[in-house]
Design an enzyme around this catalytic site. Structure first.
Site, mmCIF file in Angstrom:
data_model
loop_
_atom_site.group_PDB
_atom_site.id
_atom_site.type_symbol
_atom_site.label_atom_id
_atom_site.label_comp_id
_atom_site.label_asym_id
_atom_site.label_seq_id
_atom_site.Cartn_x
_atom_site.Cartn_y
_atom_site.Cartn_z
ATOM 1 N N GLU A 140 0.818 -1.216 0.000
ATOM 2 C CA GLU A 140 0.000 0.000 0.000
ATOM 3 C C GLU A 140 0.853 1.269 0.000
ATOM 4 O OE1 GLU A 140 -3.667 2.060 2.492
ATOM 5 O OE2 GLU A 140 -2.466 0.480 3.407
ATOM 6 N N ASP A 141 1.958 1.264 0.730
ATOM 7 C CA ASP A 141 2.704 2.505 0.962
ATOM 8 C C ASP A 141 4.021 2.605 0.210
ATOM 9 O OD1 ASP A 141 0.701 3.245 2.679
ATOM 10 O OD2 ASP A 141 1.719 2.535 4.477
#
Length: 719
Positions: free
Chosen positions: A126-127
């Site tokens: 996600e990051d």
């Protein structure tokens, strides 16, 4: 989302403060996840430099899994650290401290290597620029699956408008593997520890979601170590005054000169040592929320209320041996005994609960369990290891869906609910109600099986728990051998026999929703009602008693049951009054072979009653003389019968058809309005031979839905 977390050392947060330590007590200390999650990770290392925290994870992991392959953890740490390098948390700490803290929490609870590997990587997709395909290629399909599930969870918006659909999607995507939820709970715990500089209103919002959704999930998964700390963190934020008061109580108790719990523990060790039972006795201090609840319940606290005693043994038999010794050599509080070993809780929890008292009024609660039970009690599903360690051919179900053999029954039911719910709002409302239940009862089936139900469940809930959608045909129940309506509230330990109808047209009643408390029952009933809008189910019992009556061959204008002209010729002789007119009483309708007596009425007629008729007692008490009567040779008779049944379509037609097949001519019939799905019928019938009466009653009882048939005993005034 972990990027929201901040440093608890900065101003603004309301978090549990340290409490002065009580005198050191014997026994193994409880898992201190908070200390390990903050101090152990960062230590004295400078803020700009990432500590070699993987060493802490490895050390803890080896304690639980000495033979674990640690190489995937090292590789996952290298990938996570390099991917998150340069990213900072709002607190100013390197972002890698968050996945490390989450992984250490899970390692302390005994999670296996695959879960820890996925935990280290849970924010990379996600990051950072890392993709799921890269994770799969480097660490395998299991880790990829877990990271994908946690990534989807991170995208869940817990805002009020989004809750129903997003939470439902969350379960669809992650519910097939409890390890995904385990990582999410550890992630939320670390973020709750570090709410720090967030605005008070945001702290409160996150705390409420944690309280309403994630803490109950932790309870359902049996992860008590996470649940209790989350409860204390939420308590400190949402109820700061009560939290401070509870903290003062703990501080005051720590300064006591005596320690009742330590004295109880020493006494128990002596008892078990004399009985030659190998056991460990530990003192478990209550956490803040638990102590707050006890204080509200009891008012003034005793010294022994600040904790409980934990007795750990090697096997199940030793648990009961310990219980026997404590109850023999100490003073037991019998009302506190509960056996969760024979009947485990829905979240895998097993233990014996009891309490012992002293002459000075101190009472100590005692938990008795094996070491393995204790591990599961603290870590729940996390302690069960890799659920996919069986042979490859057993890892998938027939439809290709993954199978998790350690998944608790509650989670399996949860997945069924989300598939069956007619809409997201129905699923969400029933889920919230189920999560709010903090106590479960166990009821027994006649075959010895058990059903786990929430406290307050009814026979409706038991029916759908046992039969699923087939429970639509349920017409009643027997609870502990006694007939009961479907609205009957069940108690822990009840035996429930569900009575099922055979009519394919059987359908649930809308009023069942008033008595359904489990999501399984409510969703099944609502789905049926949604699919049948043209036939409201709440009218079913009434229609069974009225529409069916109209179709049945019941003469509405039958002569009065007491009219002499329409009655069969009385086969009776009045001993002292030869030739006297005789009338069979309509209140009890005696038939040949009944024990009877008579009373003279106006006009010289003798009315004949069964001797057990209530009218006989009343007239005898009034001084009315009895007349001796005897049966003659004529067997023809008229009799009034009552039938009690559960409401269902076509019941009256089936019942009157069965009566006609036995040669009974129905003179009159009344059907009372249904009450709680029960219907009472009264029939006056004429039989050519009184000997046919037993066969007629048996035939009526054999009609599906009829649970009682008998002779009418009128309670009205006598003649």
């Amino acid at each position: 989302m972990s990027a929201e977390a901040t440093n608890p050392a900065t101003a603004g947060p309301v978090l549990p403060a340290a409490v002065p330590a009580a005198p050191r007590r014997r026994g193994r200390p409880r898992i201190d996840l908070r200390r390990l999650g903050r101090a152990a990770l960062l230590g004295p290392t400078a803020r700009g430099r990432v500590p070699d925290a993987i060493g802490h994870v490895v050390e803890v992991h080896r304690a639980h899994h000495p033979d674990a392959d640690l190489e995937p953890l090292h590789r996952a740490y290298v990938l996570a650290e390099s991917s998150h390098r340069g990213q900072m948390r709002k607190s100013g700490e390197p972002y890698i401290t968050h996945p490390l803290a989450v992984t250490l929490i899970l390692a302390e609870l005994g999670a296996e290597t695959t879960t820890l590997t996925a935990s280290l990587l849970h924010d990379t997709v996600e990051d950072t620029d890392v993709t799921l395909d890269q994770v799969g290629a480097e660490f395998g399909a299991e880790v990829r699956y877990l990271v994908d599930g946690v990534t989807k969870l991170e995208k869940v918006d817990y805002g009020a408008a989004a809750e129903p659909e997003t939470f439902r999607k969350m379960l669809v995507s992650t519910g097939n593997d409890v390890r995904v939820m385990s990582i999410k709970l550890a992630d939320r715990l670390h973020n709750m520890r570090t709410l720090g500089v967030m605005r008070p209103e945001k702290q409160a919002r996150i705390a409420k979601v944690t309280r309403d959704v994630l803490i109950p999930l932790a309870e359902r998964l049996g992860v008590q170590a996470l649940k209790t700390e989350l409860e204390d963190l939420v308590f400190a934020i949402l109820h700061p005054e009560e939290y401070d008061h509870t903290r003062e109580l703990i501080v005051g108790n720590a300064s006591r000169a005596d320690d009742p719990l330590a004295e109880f523990a020493d006494a128990m060790r002596a008892v078990l040592r004399d009985a030659d039972i190998q056991a460990e006795v530990h003192i478990r201090p209550r956490h803040f929320v638990s102590l707050h609840r006890v204080a509200r319940k009891r008012g003034r606290l005793r010294g022994s209320d600040f904790g409980r005693l934990l007795v750990l043994v090697n096997d199940d038999a030793d648990c009961y041996a310990v219980l026997g010794e404590l109850h023999t050599c100490m003073t037991p509080v019998v009302s506190e005994f509960k056996d969760f070993i024979a009947v485990p809780k829905f979240n895998l929890y097993q233990s014996l609960h009891t309490a012992v008292a002293r002459d000075d009024g101190q009472v100590a609660e005692v938990l008795i369990r094996t070491h393995q039970m204790h591990k599961v009690a603290e870590a729940g599903v996390i302690a069960l290891g890799n659920p996919y360690a069986q042979p490859a051919e057993e890892q998938t179900a027939a439809d290709g869906e993954r199978v998790d053999p350690t998944r608790p029954g509650w989670l399996s039911r949860l997945l069924d609910w989300q598939e069956a719910a007619p809409d997201p709002d129905t699923f969400w409302s029933t889920l919230r109600e189920d999560l709010a239940q903090d106590r479960e009862i166990t009821v027994y089936r006649p075959d010895g099986g058990t059903l786990g139900l929430p406290d307050g469940a009814t026979c409706v809930d038991a029916a759908y728990a046992q039969y699923g959608d087939d429970a639509h045909a349920c017409i009643g129940a027997r609870v502990n051998g006694r007939l009961a309506t479907l609205s009957t509230v069940l108690r822990d330990g009840d035996t429930v026999q569900l009575l099922m109808g055979q009519d394919p047209a059987s359908e649930p009643s809308r009023e069942w929703l008033d008595h359904a408390h489990t999501p399984a029952a409510r969703i099944a009933i609502q789905r049926w009602l949604t699919a049948h809008p043209a036939a409201p189910a709440d009218a079913a019992p009434q229609e069974a008693a009225t529409a069916s009556q109209a179709a049945a061959p019941t003469p509405a204008a039958a002569p009065d049951a007491d009219a002499p002209a329409s009655r069969p010729r009385a086969a009776l002789t009045v001993v002292d009054r030869p030739g006297a007119a005789v009338r069979l009483a309509g209140c009890c309708t005696p038939v040949p072979s009944d024990d009877v007596t008579g009373f003279a009425v106006r006009g010289g007629m003798v009315t004949v009653h069964r001797v057990e008729c209530a009218a006989v007692v009343r007239m005898a008490d009034a001084g009315r003389p009895e007349v001796d009567v005897r049966w003659g040779d004529i067997a023809e008779c008229r009799v009034t019968l009552f039938a009690e049944s559960f409401g269902r379509p076509h019941l009256l037609a089936d019942l009157t058809e069965a009566m006609a097949a036995e040669g009974a001519e129905i003179v009159s019939a009344t059907v009372e309005p249904p009450a709680q799905q029960r219907v009472r019928h009264t029939y006056t019938v004429q039989l050519p031979d009184a000997a046919q009466l037993p066969a007629l009653i048996r035939a009526m009882r054999n009609v599906p839905g009829v649970y009682d048939v008998g002779r009418s005993r009128d309670q009205g005034p006598g003649f």
